[in-house]
Design a protein around this motif. Structure first.
Motif, PDB file in Angstrom:
ATOM      1  N   PHE B   3       0.841  -1.192   0.000  1.00 25.04           N
ATOM      2  CA  PHE B   3       0.000   0.000   0.000  1.00 25.04           C
ATOM      3  C   PHE B   3       0.883   1.251   0.000  1.00 25.04           C
ATOM      4  CE2 PHE B   3      -3.573  -2.420   2.390  1.00 25.04           C
ATOM      5  CZ  PHE B   3      -3.951  -3.025   1.204  1.00 25.04           C
ATOM      6  N   CYS B  19       1.493  -1.323  12.529  1.00 26.49           N
ATOM      7  CA  CYS B  19       1.992  -2.129  11.410  1.00 26.49           C
ATOM      8  C   CYS B  19       2.792  -3.331  11.916  1.00 26.49           C
ATOM      9  CB  CYS B  19       2.866  -1.266  10.498  1.00 26.49           C
ATOM     10  SG  CYS B  19       3.597  -2.239   9.161  1.00 26.49           S
ATOM     11  N   PRO B  20       2.412  -4.520  11.532  1.00 31.25           N
ATOM     12  CA  PRO B  20       3.119  -5.705  12.026  1.00 31.25           C
ATOM     13  C   PRO B  20       4.524  -5.835  11.436  1.00 31.25           C
ATOM     14  CG  PRO B  20       1.509  -6.347  10.363  1.00 31.25           C
ATOM     15  CD  PRO B  20       1.304  -4.879  10.619  1.00 31.25           C
ATOM     16  N   ASN B  21       4.813  -5.063  10.395  1.00 34.13           N
ATOM     17  CA  ASN B  21       6.110  -5.186   9.728  1.00 34.13           C
ATOM     18  C   ASN B  21       6.978  -3.935   9.851  1.00 34.13           C
ATOM     19  OD1 ASN B  21       5.451  -7.824   8.688  1.00 34.13           O
ATOM     20  ND2 ASN B  21       4.036  -6.778   7.309  1.00 34.13           N
ATOM     21  N   ALA B  23       6.592  -1.166   8.623  1.00 34.62           N
ATOM     22  CA  ALA B  23       6.767  -0.635   7.269  1.00 34.62           C
ATOM     23  C   ALA B  23       6.494   0.862   7.197  1.00 34.62           C
ATOM     24  CB  ALA B  23       5.835  -1.367   6.302  1.00 34.62           C
ATOM     25  N   ILE B  24       5.846   1.402   8.222  1.00 36.47           N
ATOM     26  CA  ILE B  24       5.412   2.798   8.138  1.00 36.47           C
ATOM     27  C   ILE B  24       6.466   3.721   8.752  1.00 36.47           C
ATOM     28  CG2 ILE B  24       3.599   4.447   8.762  1.00 36.47           C
ATOM     29  CD1 ILE B  24       1.688   2.018   8.831  1.00 36.47           C
ATOM     30  N   ILE B  33       5.032   4.471   3.418  1.00 36.20           N
ATOM     31  CA  ILE B  33       5.134   3.029   3.635  1.00 36.20           C
ATOM     32  C   ILE B  33       6.323   2.506   2.815  1.00 36.20           C
ATOM     33  CG2 ILE B  33       4.022   0.792   3.227  1.00 36.20           C
ATOM     34  CD1 ILE B  33       1.313   2.189   3.691  1.00 36.20           C
ATOM     35  N   CYS B  38       5.944  -3.859   3.295  1.00 31.62           N
ATOM     36  CA  CYS B  38       4.489  -3.988   3.445  1.00 31.62           C
ATOM     37  C   CYS B  38       3.973  -5.285   2.833  1.00 31.62           C
ATOM     38  CB  CYS B  38       3.787  -2.792   2.793  1.00 31.62           C
ATOM     39  SG  CYS B  38       1.994  -2.966   2.757  1.00 31.62           S
ATOM     40  N   THR B  39       3.220  -6.034   3.635  1.00 29.23           N
ATOM     41  CA  THR B  39       2.636  -7.297   3.164  1.00 29.23           C
ATOM     42  C   THR B  39       1.127  -7.168   3.008  1.00 29.23           C
ATOM     43  OG1 THR B  39       2.319  -7.942   5.444  1.00 29.23           O
ATOM     44  CG2 THR B  39       4.365  -8.667   4.389  1.00 29.23           C
ATOM     45  N   GLU B  40       0.614  -5.944   3.136  1.00 27.59           N
ATOM     46  CA  GLU B  40      -0.828  -5.696   3.206  1.00 27.59           C
ATOM     47  C   GLU B  40      -1.438  -6.471   4.387  1.00 27.59           C
ATOM     48  OE1 GLU B  40      -2.704  -6.087  -0.628  1.00 27.59           O
ATOM     49  OE2 GLU B  40      -1.286  -4.690  -1.565  1.00 27.59           O
ATOM     50  N   CYS B  41      -0.588  -6.725   5.356  1.00 27.28           N
ATOM     51  CA  CYS B  41      -0.980  -7.422   6.599  1.00 27.28           C
ATOM     52  C   CYS B  41      -1.368  -8.892   6.390  1.00 27.28           C
ATOM     53  CB  CYS B  41      -2.096  -6.686   7.335  1.00 27.28           C
ATOM     54  SG  CYS B  41      -1.544  -5.153   8.108  1.00 27.28           S
ATOM     55  N   ALA B  48      -6.103  -4.811   6.761  1.00 30.75           N
ATOM     56  CA  ALA B  48      -4.873  -4.013   6.799  1.00 30.75           C
ATOM     57  C   ALA B  48      -4.981  -3.023   7.952  1.00 30.75           C
ATOM     58  CB  ALA B  48      -4.665  -3.284   5.480  1.00 30.75           C
ATOM     59  N   GLN B  49      -3.991  -3.065   8.876  1.00 28.92           N
ATOM     60  CA  GLN B  49      -4.087  -2.259  10.091  1.00 28.92           C
ATOM     61  C   GLN B  49      -4.063  -0.760   9.829  1.00 28.92           C
ATOM     62  OE1 GLN B  49      -4.588  -3.727  13.446  1.00 28.92           O
ATOM     63  NE2 GLN B  49      -5.425  -4.839  11.724  1.00 28.92           N
ATOM     64  N   CYS B  50      -3.165  -0.328   8.942  1.00 31.20           N
ATOM     65  CA  CYS B  50      -3.065   1.117   8.694  1.00 31.20           C
ATOM     66  C   CYS B  50      -4.394   1.650   8.158  1.00 31.20           C
ATOM     67  CB  CYS B  50      -1.909   1.423   7.743  1.00 31.20           C
ATOM     68  SG  CYS B  50      -1.948   0.509   6.197  1.00 31.20           S
TER      69      CYS B  50
HETATM   70  S1  SF4 Z   1      -0.929  -2.754   5.097  1.00 29.67           S
HETATM   71 FE1  SF4 Z   1      -0.223  -3.713   6.994  1.00 29.67          FE
HETATM   72  S2  SF4 Z   1       1.911  -4.214   6.504  1.00 29.67           S
HETATM   73 FE2  SF4 Z   1       1.301  -2.716   4.982  1.00 29.67          FE
HETATM   74  S3  SF4 Z   1       1.890  -0.755   5.871  1.00 29.67           S
HETATM   75 FE3  SF4 Z   1      -0.260  -1.104   6.421  1.00 29.67          FE
HETATM   76  S4  SF4 Z   1      -0.094  -2.012   8.427  1.00 29.67           S
HETATM   77 FE4  SF4 Z   1       1.921  -2.226   7.517  1.00 29.67          FE
END
Ligand code: SF4
Ligand code: SF4
Lengths: 506, 92
Positions: B3, B19-21, B23-24, B33, B38-41, B48-50
């Motif tokens: 994303f 964000c679990p990764n 990435a932000i 991002i 980013c794995t799109e969660c 997707a958390q964001c």
């Molecule tokens: S979609 Fe998930 S992994 Fe990607 S930036 Fe948002 S929170 Fe992080």
């Protein structure tokens, strides 16, 4: 309603999550003596004390976890004075440095709050890091926090750890159907939840949080935003419930909604409450307590005595340049506090102002008191006062708020305050001075007299035409004395045995 | 699969800690991002958390440029209504 003193303020730590078992007789519809003692000299809640003490808020909490229809996260306007709107986001370290610098320069500083610009408990690391450092470096400063309540239950333990003095929860409803018309979504357990389901979770968490705080002896104030046609009829019920669960104060604030703010309510034509509507609900919910009628909905980064914003003196680069001796500052604060306490005690010893009866200090009146009309008295009169520091000291054109007093044979009673726009920087969102004047008159239309230090020729005429008599004769006099002097004058002139003349009703 | 945060982001920080990764990034002029992180969660969360907490419609877009929170979806304000008000304010 008069209530006897209840000594046993519950401090139960756990085991009793539900309000049904937490509330004692002394809590319902009244205050325990312990709470009364804690708020009597409180810089935020005591009308006497708020003139002498200072408080500040630091903006360390940017994120929010719910949406309210009266909020637009896009805006951060310097001309804005809605609560929750701030200009300078601080890191916890910066916030601590700022607080210590301010507390060294303004020794009356005694309360530090975190209220936004988002929700403090949606930013737990930043909020608690700030509290942790301050509890250590300036243990004499009271800490407070305002929250929407969604994450409150899971942070109650940590709030207790830093000896949080009081918590403000914004509770606009206890009914999810009402809530769904105010809060379109929340972020809950890793997903966005919408509508009634979201409102139901929010209501549940708020109530649980309130119960947990009460059970641990933390002061809880509840704020509600009055939204005509949405929760106006519902707020007395909210008030009854939150007080039964131990909230010491229920403060009703007006919705501020204009299209240019870009909020849902502003854009969809939801109107703000009329001053008289607000007053009626405040009377019904807050009762006759003098506390908090002076609440200014202060800007979240305001520095200084309530209503007096000195934020510009303490920008980040200025703080960096300041050389602060924290230990010495704390000693000075202690001296100042002792002096203020002595002044307050002396003031009380001189006797109460005619408005407040302290005949029985063991009793707190939480419900509106029925005041029997004195037989010979003239009718009560509402007066707006442009005041600073308890004195009629502000030019009409510079006033950003007016204190509203009800003068009667029983004395001067502060019943609220109204925010207005002073002449503002003039960008398109503010409108011109003329429409600002029109809005000020709208806001004061139920007042018969306006007391200020000075006033221009044009606004004088406009106020008079609206049935509000401007009065600049009491400049620099104490507010309550000035109000009563004007009332006595009106009484002597025979104006108070006949109805108000020339009024343009709201 | 990634994303993107675009210019309408208001830097409110809400997405970053979720964000679990990691990435932000708190970048200027607005948050961003890191696409390679980013794995799109996927595998971590159902949504997707964001995009599940972001309060700004249109601030986060998917690989096709589509807004994850389209206009009107968060505030309930019909986009035409907002455009009209902005035009009115500008005309004053
Ligand atoms: S979609 Fe998930 S992994 Fe990607 S930036 Fe948002 S929170 Fe992080
Ligand atoms: S939640 Fe949305 S507006 Fe806030 S920082 Fe993240 S992308 Fe920007």
């Amino acid at each position: 309603m008069d209530l006897p003193v209840n000594e046993s303020f519950p401090r139960a730590a756990a085991g009793c999550g539900a309000g049904s078992c937490g509330a004692t007789a002394g809590q319902i519809d009244g205050l325990t003596d312990a709470i009364r003692a804690r708020i009597e000299d409180h810089p935020c809640y005591s009308e006497d004390a708020h003139h002498y003490f200072a408080r500040m808020h630091v903006a360390v909490a940017p994120a929010c976890n719910i949406q309210c229809h009266y909020c637009n996260r896009k805006y951060d306007c310097a001309n804005e004075s809605r609560p929750g709107v701030v200009s300078e986001l601080l890191t916890p370290d910066q916030a601590v440095r700022k607080t210590l610098a301010v507390a060294a320069r303004i020794p009356q500083m005694s309360v530090l709050g975190i209220a936004g610009p988002g929700d403090p408990l949606a930013n737990p690391e930043r909020t608690f890091e700030t509290f942790r450092q301050l509890a250590q470096k300036a243990p004499d400063i009271k800490l407070c926090v305002s929250t929407n309540g969604l994450m409150l239950p899971r942070h109650v333990e940590e709030l207790c750890r830093y000896h949080i003095d009081h918590v403000t929860i914004t509770i606009n409803c206890v009914d999810p159907d009402v809530g769904a018309r105010i809060h379109p979504w929340i972020f809950w357990q890793n997903r966005r939840v919408y509508g009634r389901q979201a409102a139901a979770i929010l209501v549940e968490q708020q109530q649980l949080g309130l119960e947990m705080l009460s059970a641990r002896g933390i002061l809880v104030k509840v704020n509600s935003v009055l939204i005509p046609g949405v929760n106006d009829a519902h707020l007395p019920e909210v008030s009854r419930i939150v007080k039964a669960k131990g909230a010491f104060l229920h403060n009703v604030m007006p919705l501020i909604a204009r299209p240019e703010h870009g909020t849902f309510y502003g854009l969809m034509g939801q109107r703000s409450p009329r001053p008289a509507e607000l007053q009626a609900l405040q009377d019904a919910c807050a009762g006759d307590m003098k506390m908090m009628r002076h609440c200014r909905q202060c800007r979240a980064d305001a520095v200084g005595l309530l209503g007096e914003d000195r934020g510009a003196e303490f920008t980040l680069d200025r703080i960096e340049a300041m050389d602060v001796d924290y230990e010495a500052a704390m000693v000075v604060r202690q001296e100042v506090r002792t002096e203020i306490a002595a002044r307050l005690a002396a003031k009380r010893a001189r006797g109460p102002s005619p408005a407040v009866s302290r005949a029985n200090p063991q009793v707190v009146h939480f419900q509106p008191r029925v005041t029997k009309a004195a037989a010979t008295a003239g009718r009560p009169v509402l007066m707006a006062v442009a005041a600073r520091g308890g004195v009629v000291a502000v030019h009409f054109g510079h006033a950003r708020e007016f204190l509203i007093y009800e003068a009667s044979a029983a004395g001067a009673r502060l019943i609220g305050h109204r925010r207005v726009e002073s002449y503002c920087a003039g960008d398109e969102s503010c409108g011109d001075a003329d429409s600002a004047l029109t809005r000020t008159i709208e806001a004061l239309v139920d007042c018969e007299v306006l007391l200020c230090a000075r006033i221009g020729y044009e606004p004088w005429g406009r106020l008079e035409a609206a049935g509000i008599q401007p009065n600049g004769e009491h400049a620099m006099e104490a507010v309550e004395e000035a109000v009563m002097a004007v009332w006595q004058q009106m009484l002597a002139a025979g104006k108070l045995t006949v109805p108000r003349s020339g009024a343009r009703r709201a | 699969m990634a994303f993107t945060i675009i210019a309408s982001c208001v830097n409110c920080w809400a997405c970053l800690p979720l964000c679990p990764n990691q990435a932000i990034q708190a970048a200027q002029p607005h948050f961003g991002i890191k696409a390679e992180r980013c794995t799109e969660c996927a595998g971590d969360f159902a949504a997707a958390q964001c995009a599940s907490i972001c309060p700004i419609e249109g601030a986060i877009i998917d690989g096709l440029g589509k807004a994850l929170n389209p206009p009107g979806s968060l505030t309930g304000v019909p986009p035409e209504r907002w455009a009209l008000t902005q035009a009115e304010v500008a005309a004053r």
